[in-house]
Enzyme design. Structure first.
Site, PDB file in Angstrom:
ATOM      1  N   HIS A 229      33.035  43.563  36.464  1.00  0.00           N
ATOM      2  CA  HIS A 229      33.126  45.051  37.521  1.00  0.00           C
ATOM      3  C   HIS A 229      34.147  45.629  37.211  1.00  0.00           C
ATOM      4  O   HIS A 229      34.818  46.348  38.308  1.00  0.00           O
ATOM      5  CB  HIS A 229      32.790  44.077  38.260  1.00  0.00           C
ATOM      6  N   ASP A 230      35.532  45.260  36.367  1.00  0.00           N
ATOM      7  CA  ASP A 230      36.433  46.151  36.410  1.00  0.00           C
ATOM      8  C   ASP A 230      36.074  47.165  35.645  1.00  0.00           C
ATOM      9  O   ASP A 230      37.828  47.950  35.483  1.00  0.00           O
ATOM     10  CB  ASP A 230      36.997  44.896  35.595  1.00  0.00           C
ATOM     11  N   GLU A 258      28.013  37.726  38.303  1.00  0.00           N
ATOM     12  CA  GLU A 258      28.717  38.742  38.799  1.00  0.00           C
ATOM     13  C   GLU A 258      28.180  39.358  40.103  1.00  0.00           C
ATOM     14  O   GLU A 258      27.068  38.579  40.429  1.00  0.00           O
ATOM     15  CB  GLU A 258      28.548  40.491  37.927  1.00  0.00           C
ATOM     16  N   GLU A 293      31.288  46.834  42.199  1.00  0.00           N
ATOM     17  CA  GLU A 293      30.118  45.908  42.296  1.00  0.00           C
ATOM     18  C   GLU A 293      29.468  46.746  42.314  1.00  0.00           C
ATOM     19  O   GLU A 293      29.068  47.965  42.286  1.00  0.00           O
ATOM     20  CB  GLU A 293      30.272  45.672  43.123  1.00  0.00           C
TER      21      GLU A 293
END
Length: 327
Positions: A229-230, A258, A293
């Site tokens: 998600h980074d 996640e 996200e």
């Protein structure tokens, strides 16, 4: 969040007794706080179910609630380090430049604030890097416990796991304790992994420094928790490809922990946490260059583009879900 951080800094959660209610005067004496100001802090927190006021007398009594217990520093499920990290001036500063990200060709807020991205800042600022890694570790304690309890069948037929982006190794230490037959490798950038040692295992782990975009240590399974998600789609696909190369074609797997954002409706466990997932999406916008996200369709796109043949989704007792991708 600033008030909750204030409570952690003052050590209020650790001072309120877990068994016997604590009076305001006892808190003030122990913590050396002004009674009028501390009362106002406690009034704010109890209104939000962070602590419970037992008595409305001149010297109120306070007890813990499930939320306040999460703020005890030495509690096994403590989320205090996460609050401290997100409340730090380093992280808060980026929020003031959020609008600069939204405009066309905008600058990432963290870069605008600090002149470099989050990872570069952490590499040059050991204190912040330690705060960040401890925040990730406290979340890992909850997630790994839930994963082992609810997805143990996923781990029973493998003998080795590499944690890609594993920070200080908390995930693998917990996994090793729960599943002692598994050889655990903690893999992260050289400035993050403990001692950056390839040859000397610590706590039953092998710590390896490297670049997940180039190569990942070989194992039966690669584990990614709050890493993808980074990053943007192209970067995620590359990371997944290097993970795919590190696992065996037969019986290998990539385990992804996640958040999965529900697209519509309120008919599942994930929907109850949708507000938190959307909040985290804003965190990604503020604190990373291209992270976000994702919905289940977006996860499916990444996994397919990385060359995996199939995947399964398992909801666990956590904000995060477990996605298992197979070669």
């Amino acid at each position: 969040m600033a008030v909750v951080n204030c409570a952690i800094q003052l050590n209020i959660p650790d001072t309120v007794d877990l068994k016997t209610p604590t009076t305001l005067s006892q808190l003030c004496t122990t913590l050396k706080c002004d009674p009028s100001f501390l009362y106002r802090i406690m009034r704010f927190l109890t209104h939000r179910n962070i602590f419970k006021q037992i008595s409305a007398a001149s010297d109120p009594l306070y007890a813990h609630t499930p939320l306040s217990r999460l703020l005890i520093k030495n509690h096994e499920e403590s989320m205090a380090p996460f609050v401290v990290m997100e409340s730090s001036p380093v992280m808060v500063g980026a929020w003031h430049n959020l609008s600069g990200r939204v405009v066309v060709n905008g600058t990432p807020p963290f870069v605008k604030t600090h002149g470099m991205d989050l990872w570069g800042y952490g590499e040059g600022n050991r204190e912040h890097s330690d705060v960040f890694n401890e925040a990730m570790a406290c979340d890992a304690r909850r997630t790994v416990r839930a994963m082992v309890e609810e997805c143990k069948e996923t781990l029973e037929d493998i003998t080795s796991v590499v944690d890609v982006g594993g920070g200080n190794g908390t995930c693998m230490r917990l996994l090793r304790k729960a599943c002692p037959w598994i050889t655990c490798i903690n893999f992260d950038t050289p400035h993050v992994v403990p001692n950056n040692s390839h040859s000397q295992p610590q706590d039953g782990l092998q710590h390896v420094g490297g670049d997940m975009f180039v190569a990942v240590p070989k194992a039966d399974a690669a584990f990614l928790m709050w890493v993808l998600h980074d990053w943007g789609d192209e970067e995620c696909i590359q990371i997944l490809k290097t993970c795919k190369e590190a696992i065996p074609h037969k019986n290998g797997r990539v385990i992804i922990a996640e958040a999965v954002i529900e697209e519509e409706g309120f008919n599942s466990k994930a929907d109850k946490l949708k507000d938190v997932g959307l909040m985290l999406d804003m965190v990604m916008m503020a604190h990373t260059n291209i992270g976000k996200e994702r919905t289940l369709k977006e996860w499916e796109y990444l996994i397919t583009q990385a060359g995996f043949s199939t995947f399964t989704l398992k909801n666990i007792n956590s904000l995060k879900s477990i996605i298992i991708a197979f070669p």
